[in-house]
Write a protein that holds these residues in place. Structure first.
Motif, PDB file in Angstrom:
ATOM      1  N   ALA A  82     -56.810  50.990  27.125  1.00 55.22           N
ATOM      2  CA  ALA A  82     -55.935  49.903  28.108  1.00 55.22           C
ATOM      3  C   ALA A  82     -54.321  50.062  27.951  1.00 55.22           C
ATOM      4  O   ALA A  82     -53.691  50.000  28.811  1.00 55.22           O
ATOM      5  CB  ALA A  82     -56.608  48.548  27.891  1.00 55.22           C
ATOM      6  N   SER A  83     -54.145  50.111  26.464  1.00 56.18           N
ATOM      7  CA  SER A  83     -52.536  50.040  26.302  1.00 56.18           C
ATOM      8  C   SER A  83     -51.808  51.147  26.468  1.00 56.18           C
ATOM      9  O   SER A  83     -50.541  51.294  27.158  1.00 56.18           O
ATOM     10  CB  SER A  83     -52.486  49.714  24.843  1.00 56.18           C
ATOM     11  OG  SER A  83     -53.106  48.373  24.289  1.00 56.18           O
ATOM     12  N   ALA A  84     -52.565  52.207  26.808  1.00 58.71           N
ATOM     13  CA  ALA A  84     -52.102  53.537  26.926  1.00 58.71           C
ATOM     14  C   ALA A  84     -51.542  53.841  28.616  1.00 58.71           C
ATOM     15  O   ALA A  84     -50.622  54.142  29.058  1.00 58.71           O
ATOM     16  CB  ALA A  84     -52.969  54.691  26.752  1.00 58.71           C
ATOM     17  N   PHE A  85     -52.619  53.209  29.276  1.00 59.61           N
ATOM     18  CA  PHE A  85     -52.348  52.914  30.876  1.00 59.61           C
ATOM     19  C   PHE A  85     -51.269  52.038  31.047  1.00 59.61           C
ATOM     20  O   PHE A  85     -50.519  52.232  31.975  1.00 59.61           O
ATOM     21  CB  PHE A  85     -53.650  52.678  31.449  1.00 59.61           C
ATOM     22  CG  PHE A  85     -54.616  53.704  31.888  1.00 59.61           C
ATOM     23  CD1 PHE A  85     -54.488  54.401  32.930  1.00 59.61           C
ATOM     24  CD2 PHE A  85     -55.586  54.025  30.924  1.00 59.61           C
ATOM     25  CE1 PHE A  85     -55.306  55.569  33.232  1.00 59.61           C
ATOM     26  CE2 PHE A  85     -56.393  55.203  31.047  1.00 59.61           C
ATOM     27  CZ  PHE A  85     -56.386  55.797  32.302  1.00 59.61           C
ATOM     28  N   VAL A  86     -51.168  51.007  30.262  1.00 55.85           N
ATOM     29  CA  VAL A  86     -50.027  49.851  30.623  1.00 55.85           C
ATOM     30  C   VAL A  86     -48.762  50.538  30.254  1.00 55.85           C
ATOM     31  O   VAL A  86     -47.731  50.554  30.861  1.00 55.85           O
ATOM     32  CB  VAL A  86     -50.253  48.572  29.395  1.00 55.85           C
ATOM     33  CG1 VAL A  86     -49.198  47.915  29.703  1.00 55.85           C
ATOM     34  CG2 VAL A  86     -51.764  48.108  30.155  1.00 55.85           C
ATOM     35  N   ALA A  87     -48.715  51.019  28.976  1.00 62.68           N
ATOM     36  CA  ALA A  87     -47.373  51.948  28.508  1.00 62.68           C
ATOM     37  C   ALA A  87     -46.961  53.000  29.684  1.00 62.68           C
ATOM     38  O   ALA A  87     -45.819  53.193  29.846  1.00 62.68           O
ATOM     39  CB  ALA A  87     -47.646  52.495  27.119  1.00 62.68           C
ATOM     40  N   ALA A  88     -47.758  53.543  30.182  1.00 61.33           N
ATOM     41  CA  ALA A  88     -47.532  54.503  31.107  1.00 61.33           C
ATOM     42  C   ALA A  88     -47.124  54.169  32.523  1.00 61.33           C
ATOM     43  O   ALA A  88     -46.761  54.975  33.248  1.00 61.33           O
ATOM     44  CB  ALA A  88     -48.769  55.484  31.345  1.00 61.33           C
ATOM     45  N   GLY A  89     -47.279  52.862  32.872  1.00 61.02           N
ATOM     46  CA  GLY A  89     -46.958  52.292  34.060  1.00 61.02           C
ATOM     47  C   GLY A  89     -48.090  52.626  35.211  1.00 61.02           C
ATOM     48  O   GLY A  89     -47.703  52.685  36.296  1.00 61.02           O
ATOM     49  N   LEU A  90     -49.156  52.541  34.785  1.00 62.83           N
ATOM     50  CA  LEU A  90     -50.145  53.052  35.800  1.00 62.83           C
ATOM     51  C   LEU A  90     -51.096  52.072  35.998  1.00 62.83           C
ATOM     52  O   LEU A  90     -52.410  52.468  36.617  1.00 62.83           O
ATOM     53  CB  LEU A  90     -50.985  54.204  34.969  1.00 62.83           C
ATOM     54  CG  LEU A  90     -50.113  55.732  34.977  1.00 62.83           C
ATOM     55  CD1 LEU A  90     -51.063  56.788  34.142  1.00 62.83           C
ATOM     56  CD2 LEU A  90     -49.741  55.924  36.315  1.00 62.83           C
ATOM     57  N   VAL A  91     -50.953  50.743  35.781  1.00 62.98           N
ATOM     58  CA  VAL A  91     -51.746  49.737  36.010  1.00 62.98           C
ATOM     59  C   VAL A  91     -51.338  48.977  37.125  1.00 62.98           C
ATOM     60  O   VAL A  91     -50.146  48.547  37.261  1.00 62.98           O
ATOM     61  CB  VAL A  91     -51.857  48.748  34.673  1.00 62.98           C
ATOM     62  CG1 VAL A  91     -52.799  47.632  35.106  1.00 62.98           C
ATOM     63  CG2 VAL A  91     -52.448  49.667  33.512  1.00 62.98           C
ATOM     64  N   ASP A  92     -52.342  48.705  38.277  1.00 63.54           N
ATOM     65  CA  ASP A  92     -51.838  47.831  39.476  1.00 63.54           C
ATOM     66  C   ASP A  92     -52.429  46.535  39.353  1.00 63.54           C
ATOM     67  O   ASP A  92     -51.912  45.775  40.104  1.00 63.54           O
ATOM     68  CB  ASP A  92     -52.666  48.653  40.583  1.00 63.54           C
ATOM     69  CG  ASP A  92     -51.997  50.122  40.861  1.00 63.54           C
ATOM     70  OD1 ASP A  92     -50.719  50.381  40.561  1.00 63.54           O
ATOM     71  OD2 ASP A  92     -52.905  50.987  40.692  1.00 63.54           O
TER      72      ASP A  92
END
Length: 344
Positions: A281-291
């Motif tokens: 989850a944190s990896a997706f957040v850090a990558a700016g890929l969460v809507d």
């Protein structure tokens, strides 16, 4: 003398009916849910239609098919999405409307598709009166993740976690069943069922052996099941519960999250529901890929190191990731906060 208020009210009523019809279509997959109403100059409904899924007639053509030849001549077509302008499994709806001799087309949301857009221009070029944006806010909300996926060129990504008020997703020994109550857990399963995929990391699979299914209050499988997606480089044993899932699991190493989403997009996936664990989850957040974020908060305190979200690349308070609250709901003793990234 024309009563413009009455005309506008009639079009809004027809658009709301079109949205009701659109809701009959499949809520997941590559195609949008679209509804259509054909009305005569007196405002009376002549025909209705909706899109039933990939390869079937589009909503406009479905409505026209209910009419005798030339019966749509001079009519107004009210449709939730701009008529398409491309040849796929079916022909362009814009051309079908031109051939039917309609006088006016009113739609809610502009089609963002690279290949399907341009229907409004084609209709205007044929001399048809076209109006876009009717009940656009309602139409945009209805199309939801499909519209986002079409604009972004990747699936709509939701990250979900359940935590204590102090942000812990588990106790120090890793145990986490159950932090939230039954109502919150049922809401999660409903949202799983509404998503194309459910994504977790190999760490979660190895630690918890989750089934990754969507279930009802009695533990039975819901009619729609998300495709399990597992991210990570550790081997998953053949005995893992997810291999009994009704859908075939997909596996990715997770080294390139953008490539992962691009791959899912080519598979007609338009929504990804990330359940964990904190590393993925944190990896997706850090990558700016969460809507969208779903935070289920339970009125309890746990303490310790097991945070719902870990390092997301924020080194100083000026780098914090501000969100806007989309909704806040009480689910039994728990609270669900739905938040989305602030748009520039």
């Amino acid at each position: 003398m024309t009563n413009n208020a009455a005309v506008d009210g009639g079009l809004q009523s027809a658009m709301r009916r079109a949205l009701e019809l659109a809701a009959h279509g499949p809520a997941t997959g590559v195609n949008p849910r679209v509804g259509c109403v054909v009305v005569n100059p007196a405002g009376e409904i002549l025909a209705e239609g909706w899109h039933r899924g990939a390869g079937t007639r589009h909503a406009e053509v479905d409505a026209l098919a209910q009419l005798a030849p030339d019966a749509a001549h001079g009519s107004t077509v009210v449709v939730t999405l701009e008529p398409c302008n491309h040849v796929g499994r079916t022909g362009p709806c814009a051309q079908a409307l031109i051939e039917a001799g309609v006088a006016r087309v009113v739609y809610s949301v502009t089609d963002p598709g690279e290949h399907s857009c341009g229907g409004a221009e084609r209709l205007r070029a044929a001399g048809i009166d076209v109006q876009g944006g009717l009940l656009a806010d309602v139409g945009e909300a209805f199309l939801g993740d499909w519209l986002s996926a079409a604009r972004l060129g990747r699936p709509f990504v939701t990250v979900k976690w359940a935590s204590s008020l102090d942000g812990r997703a588990a106790a120090a020994d890793g145990s986490s069943r159950w932090i939230t109550g039954a109502e919150a857990r049922l809401d999660v399963h409903r949202r799983r069922s509404a998503s194309d995929t459910i994504l977790v990391g190999t760490g979660t699979v190895l630690a918890d052996d989750p089934a990754l299914t969507a279930r009802d209050a009695d533990g039975g499988l819901l009619a729609r099941q998300p495709v399990p997606v597992v991210v990570g480089r550790r081997e998953v044993p053949a005995s893992a519960a997810l291999f009994a899932h009704p859908q075939q699991p997909l596996f990715f190493d997770g080294l390139d999250l953008s490539a992962l989403l691009a791959d899912l997009h080519t598979r007609a996936v338009r929504s990804v529901f990330i359940e964990g664990g904190p590393t993925v989850a944190s990896a997706f957040v850090a990558a700016g890929l969460v809507d969208e974020y779903l935070a289920y908060l339970a009125p309890t305190l746990i303490g310790g190191p097991r945070l719902a979200i870990t390092d997301i690349g924020v080194a100083t308070i000026g780098e914090q990731r501000r969100l806007s609250i989309h909704s806040l709901d009480r689910l039994g003793d728990d609270v669900l906060i739905v938040a989305r990234p602030l748009t520039p």
